[in-house]
Design an enzyme around this catalytic site. Sequence first.
Site, PDB file in Angstrom:
ATOM      1  N   MET A   1      40.740  41.545  41.843  1.00 54.45           N
ATOM      2  CA  MET A   1      39.628  41.708  40.914  1.00 54.45           C
ATOM      3  C   MET A   1      38.279  41.703  41.640  1.00 54.45           C
ATOM      4  O   MET A   1      38.190  41.366  42.815  1.00 54.45           O
ATOM      5  CB  MET A   1      39.649  40.585  39.865  1.00 54.45           C
ATOM      6  CG  MET A   1      40.871  40.621  38.960  1.00 54.45           C
ATOM      7  SD  MET A   1      40.884  39.284  37.742  1.00 54.45           S
ATOM      8  CE  MET A   1      39.517  39.770  36.675  1.00 54.45           C
ATOM      9  N   HIS A   2      37.242  42.097  40.895  1.00 49.40           N
ATOM     10  CA  HIS A   2      35.822  41.916  41.258  1.00 49.40           C
ATOM     11  C   HIS A   2      35.305  42.842  42.359  1.00 49.40           C
ATOM     12  O   HIS A   2      34.098  42.922  42.576  1.00 49.40           O
ATOM     13  CB  HIS A   2      35.530  40.472  41.678  1.00 49.40           C
ATOM     14  CG  HIS A   2      36.082  39.418  40.780  1.00 49.40           C
ATOM     15  ND1 HIS A   2      35.822  39.380  39.432  1.00 49.40           N
ATOM     16  CD2 HIS A   2      36.893  38.354  41.044  1.00 49.40           C
ATOM     17  CE1 HIS A   2      36.453  38.336  38.900  1.00 49.40           C
ATOM     18  NE2 HIS A   2      37.102  37.699  39.853  1.00 49.40           N
TER      19      HIS A   2
ATOM     20  N   ASP B   1      44.673  41.076  38.680  1.00 47.96           N
ATOM     21  CA  ASP B   1      45.880  40.441  39.217  1.00 47.96           C
ATOM     22  C   ASP B   1      46.329  39.222  38.425  1.00 47.96           C
ATOM     23  O   ASP B   1      47.527  39.036  38.176  1.00 47.96           O
ATOM     24  CB  ASP B   1      45.721  40.116  40.699  1.00 47.96           C
ATOM     25  CG  ASP B   1      44.451  39.352  41.029  1.00 47.96           C
ATOM     26  OD1 ASP B   1      43.716  38.927  40.111  1.00 47.96           O
ATOM     27  OD2 ASP B   1      44.175  39.177  42.235  1.00 47.96           O
TER      28      ASP B   1
END
Length: 491
Positions: free
Chosen positions: A78-79, A237
């Site tokens: 992520m991110h 995830d």
Amino acid sequence: MYYIGVDLGTSAVKLLLMEENGTITNIVSKEYPLYFPHPGWSEQKPEDWWSAVKEGLKELTEDCDKSQVAGIGFGGQMHGLVILDKDDNVIRPAILWNDGRTQEETDYLNNEIGKEKLSKYTANIAFTGFTAPKILWVKNKEPENFARIEKIMLPKDYIAYMLTGSFCTDVSDASGMLLFDVEHKCWSEEMMQICGVKASQLAKIYESYDVVGTLKPETATELGLPETVKVAAGAGDNAAAAIGTGTVGDGMCNISLGTSGTIFISSKNFGVDRNNALHSFAHADGKYHLMGCMLSAASCNKWWMEEIMQTTDFGGEQAAITDEKLGNNHVYFLPYLMGERSPHNDANARGTFIGMTMDSTRADLYQAVLEGVAFAIRDSFEVAKSLGISIQSSKICGGGAKSPLWKKIFANVLNIRLDIIESEEGPGYGGAILAAVACGAYGSVEDAASKLVKVVDSVEPDRELAARYEARYRSFAQIYPTVKDLFPKIS
């Protein structure tokens, strides 16, 4: 039919091939480089992900009837910030979730824009790992690159784009960008304005089990797969791992003991705690979830054993921690070896032993490490309970969950039953389940999870031991507030 789950991790992509009944018939892993161009920076090249995914898909399906491959779904780190120009070229390497360069931008968002406004706009506050601070960093430090941005993507969404040509994201992954109005599942106009981003630069939003497209003809030819293969939006995830462990529906919980540790709590209702101690995100099942993330979980165990004790005999060291010691340890450990995220959001926090005496043993200190991680997860557990969420049991997975002793400690610290599931494939299995739902093999994510995720063992708390741990936790909970003002002075 076959369904493929793609787990786009930080060190490698892991792909699995799942039959409709949930049986995993093949698993392939492909590594790619991780770059650290400056201290605290962490980057990868999206082109490396794409090459690894293509190679992995070919190898994964080489011995199966490719005509039977129906769908592909994702779990992804992520991110991360992926930016493309008007010709779909990657502008710069992706800035990853564990990159720490954005402290200045994070402080600006939290302190000048204000945490209250951020929470109102997005249900969350800023962390250095989130995507919006990275966008501001590019705007401030690389204005020439910022001016070229045509598309802003998350890591797994770049792979979906390369497979299908669909500029898409899903609600769970978008929730971690700090650009997304989690409650209403749409982009935040206020955050776009703050970051200098246009709506056209942001992807179309889908539920995780929605079909975003089918394989591009040239991609299908290259991979040897049918053009009819449907690609699901997939999930971040942690949300994908939650699907893979059956953590769907109201009040379900999963604890993951990897390098970092997470407690993931699914909920039918949107909710935010008053201090934003937990992340409030949309879930891949169409509803919502709360998540607490601690930065050092199984890595505390690894640090203690390999760096301090200079051994890898984990079982041998744990054998000295006998049943009568549990709940009676006088030594405590704060597991903040890399600072802490949930619920303290304190980059200055540090690992700390307290309570040692002349009769403290190496087993006492090791026990304190294992208990400290469990107590820290309980900190986030308590925040969820304060919102009225009732948690009766939890799944537990990750490398740390292989220890019977640690599972016993967790069950009694939290005073809930812990369930161990058959498959340990987490995000990849969740991605494959989402693909199966997208293709209509199951009516809903909950339906698929209930049929495919199998519990093979459970650990029940002991009433007396849980009571002892309740008292120990109350003492543990007082340590961080007492010493937190010291950390900035020593870090």
